[in-house]
Design an enzyme around this catalytic site. Structure first.
Site, PDB file in Angstrom:
ATOM      1  N   GLU A   1      38.617  30.536 -28.448  1.00  0.00           N
ATOM      2  CA  GLU A   1      38.783  29.851 -29.736  1.00  0.00           C
ATOM      3  C   GLU A   1      39.694  28.564 -28.995  1.00  0.00           C
ATOM      4  O   GLU A   1      40.652  28.761 -28.088  1.00  0.00           O
ATOM      5  CB  GLU A   1      39.599  30.224 -30.828  1.00  0.00           C
ATOM      6  CG  GLU A   1      38.840  31.405 -31.514  1.00  0.00           C
ATOM      7  CD  GLU A   1      37.571  31.340 -31.612  1.00  0.00           C
ATOM      8  OE1 GLU A   1      37.245  30.317 -32.079  1.00  0.00           O
ATOM      9  OE2 GLU A   1      36.593  32.053 -31.473  1.00  0.00           O
TER      10      GLU A   1
ATOM     11  N   HIS B   1      35.005  33.942 -36.035  1.00  0.00           N
ATOM     12  CA  HIS B   1      35.893  32.845 -35.399  1.00  0.00           C
ATOM     13  C   HIS B   1      37.432  33.224 -34.873  1.00  0.00           C
ATOM     14  O   HIS B   1      38.012  32.180 -34.542  1.00  0.00           O
ATOM     15  CB  HIS B   1      35.664  31.396 -36.143  1.00  0.00           C
ATOM     16  CG  HIS B   1      34.524  30.860 -36.173  1.00  0.00           C
ATOM     17  ND1 HIS B   1      33.672  30.582 -35.305  1.00  0.00           N
ATOM     18  CD2 HIS B   1      33.768  30.732 -37.396  1.00  0.00           C
ATOM     19  CE1 HIS B   1      32.487  29.976 -35.910  1.00  0.00           C
ATOM     20  NE2 HIS B   1      32.552  30.428 -37.129  1.00  0.00           N
TER      21      HIS B   1
HETATM   22  P1  AMP Z   1      33.227  30.140 -32.047  1.00  0.00           P
HETATM   23  O1  AMP Z   1      33.690  31.315 -30.773  1.00  0.00           O
HETATM   24  O2  AMP Z   1      31.880  30.334 -32.595  1.00  0.00           O
HETATM   25  O3  AMP Z   1      34.425  30.683 -32.866  1.00  0.00           O
HETATM   26  O4  AMP Z   1      33.861  28.938 -31.451  1.00  0.00           O
HETATM   27  C1  AMP Z   1      34.571  28.481 -30.428  1.00  0.00           C
HETATM   28  C2  AMP Z   1      35.125  27.205 -30.714  1.00  0.00           C
HETATM   29  O5  AMP Z   1      34.025  26.179 -30.806  1.00  0.00           O
HETATM   30  C3  AMP Z   1      35.939  27.207 -31.881  1.00  0.00           C
HETATM   31  O6  AMP Z   1      37.479  27.425 -31.491  1.00  0.00           O
HETATM   32  C4  AMP Z   1      36.152  25.435 -32.143  1.00  0.00           C
HETATM   33  O7  AMP Z   1      37.017  24.845 -31.119  1.00  0.00           O
HETATM   34  C5  AMP Z   1      34.588  25.133 -31.775  1.00  0.00           C
HETATM   35  N1  AMP Z   1      33.744  25.268 -33.068  1.00  0.00           N
HETATM   36  C6  AMP Z   1      32.993  26.232 -33.259  1.00  0.00           C
HETATM   37  N2  AMP Z   1      32.473  26.001 -34.749  1.00  0.00           N
HETATM   38  C7  AMP Z   1      32.770  24.840 -34.990  1.00  0.00           C
HETATM   39  C8  AMP Z   1      32.416  23.898 -35.909  1.00  0.00           C
HETATM   40  N3  AMP Z   1      31.539  24.274 -37.026  1.00  0.00           N
HETATM   41  N4  AMP Z   1      33.066  22.670 -35.939  1.00  0.00           N
HETATM   42  C9  AMP Z   1      33.932  22.493 -34.974  1.00  0.00           C
HETATM   43  N5  AMP Z   1      34.192  23.087 -33.793  1.00  0.00           N
HETATM   44  C10 AMP Z   1      33.517  24.426 -33.908  1.00  0.00           C
HETATM   45 MG    MG Z   2      34.909  32.560 -31.306  1.00  0.00          MG
HETATM   46 MG    MG Z   3      32.345  31.708 -29.115  1.00  0.00          MG
END
Ligand code: AMP
Ligand code: MG
Ligand code: MG
Length: 241
Positions: free
Chosen positions: A43, A208
């Site tokens: 993250e 997330h």
């Molecule tokens: P995830 O592994 O999908 O939780 O995403 C990893 C990282 O990507 C998150 O900690 C954010 O920094 C970025 N991220 C994910 N989704 C979004 C979103 N909808 N808008 C902006 N940043 C995002």
């Molecule tokens: Mg994640």
């Molecule tokens: Mg991810």
């Protein structure tokens, strides 16, 4: 009187003396070259689309789980919150998305320290489970798995480069589960949640949250192994600094 062939068979079944050869829907892990996967999901700091205060992403949560392919289970976990320096204050958007609060990153460690702690954990696993990142006799072949190339190819790569932090070479090769998924099922899933749902799994925990994302990615990998999906490295940026 001797039992007939049929009777012998049913007696054998009754006493569990039949050699069971699984056919059909079975875990086809024997096909896999990897025996363990290190599944990670970072993250990072982020901002809403219109936020004027946007910066470069910095890792704020660094989780990884060790998944045992044969036994279909997570056997060890690592999780560390990381303190961002370029934009130390988390945006409300970021906290809302990841569930990570300001005090957690303030109690976290700098990325360089986190990489050292991770290395310590990894070395412990290498000893305990006889892991190896290259295929070798008597060692268990392992590799990193992530959902997309973003974690290792963009996020960690760019932050280490910007900050002049040494990025260990083992982070240069990985399996993008999303790419393997798209290739095997010939469809583009709607994120990790979409992929899980399409294969009949529910997301466990909070989306997330890095650790929960990593666990669920491992569950997805397990489910794909069941489908006979063959996992191979999809990305190699060795030598790229
Ligand atoms: P995830 O592994 O999908 O939780 O995403 C990893 C990282 O990507 C998150 O900690 C954010 O920094 C970025 N991220 C994910 N989704 C979004 C979103 N909808 N808008 C902006 N940043 C995002
Ligand atoms: Mg994640
Ligand atoms: Mg991810």
């Amino acid at each position: 009187m001797c039992p007939t062939g049929m009777e012998t068979k049913s007696l054998a079944w009754e006493y569990d003396a039949v050699q069971r050869i699984k056919v059909g829907k079975t875990r086809r892990f024997s096909k896999q070259t990897f025996e363990y996967f290190l599944v990670l999901d970072f993250e990072a700091t982020c901002w809403d689309k219109g936020d004027y205060d946007k910066g470069s992403s910095e890792v704020i949560e660094f989780p990884c789980v060790l998944y045992d392919v044969k036994n279909n289970e997570i056997v060890d976990e690592f999780q560390q919150y990381v303190m961002p320096f370029e934009k130390p204050k988390l945006s409300p958007f970021c906290t809302n998305l990841t569930g990570i609060e300001q005090h957690q990153v303030e109690n976290g460690v700098p990325l360089k320290t986190c990489l050292m702690l991770f290395n310590k954990w990894l070395n412990k696993l290498i000893k305990e489970h006889k892991l190896s990142f290259v295929r070798q006799e008597n060692l268990k072949y392992t590799g990193f798995c992530t959902w997309s190339d973003w974690d290792l190819g963009t996020c960690l790569f760019r932050e280490c480069k910007r900050k002049g932090i040494y990025r260990p070479e083992h982070f240069s090769r990985w399996i993008d589960v999303r790419a393997i998924y798209k290739d095997h099922y010939a469809r583009r899933p709607h994120g990790l949640l979409g992929a899980l749902t399409e294969l009949g799994l529910e997301f466990e925990g909070r989306q997330h949250c890095g650790l929960h994302d990593a666990r669920n990615t491992a569950r997805l990998v397990g489910r794909m192994v069941e489908d006979g999906v063959y996992f191979k490295l999809t990305k190699d940026i060795t030598g790229k600094r």
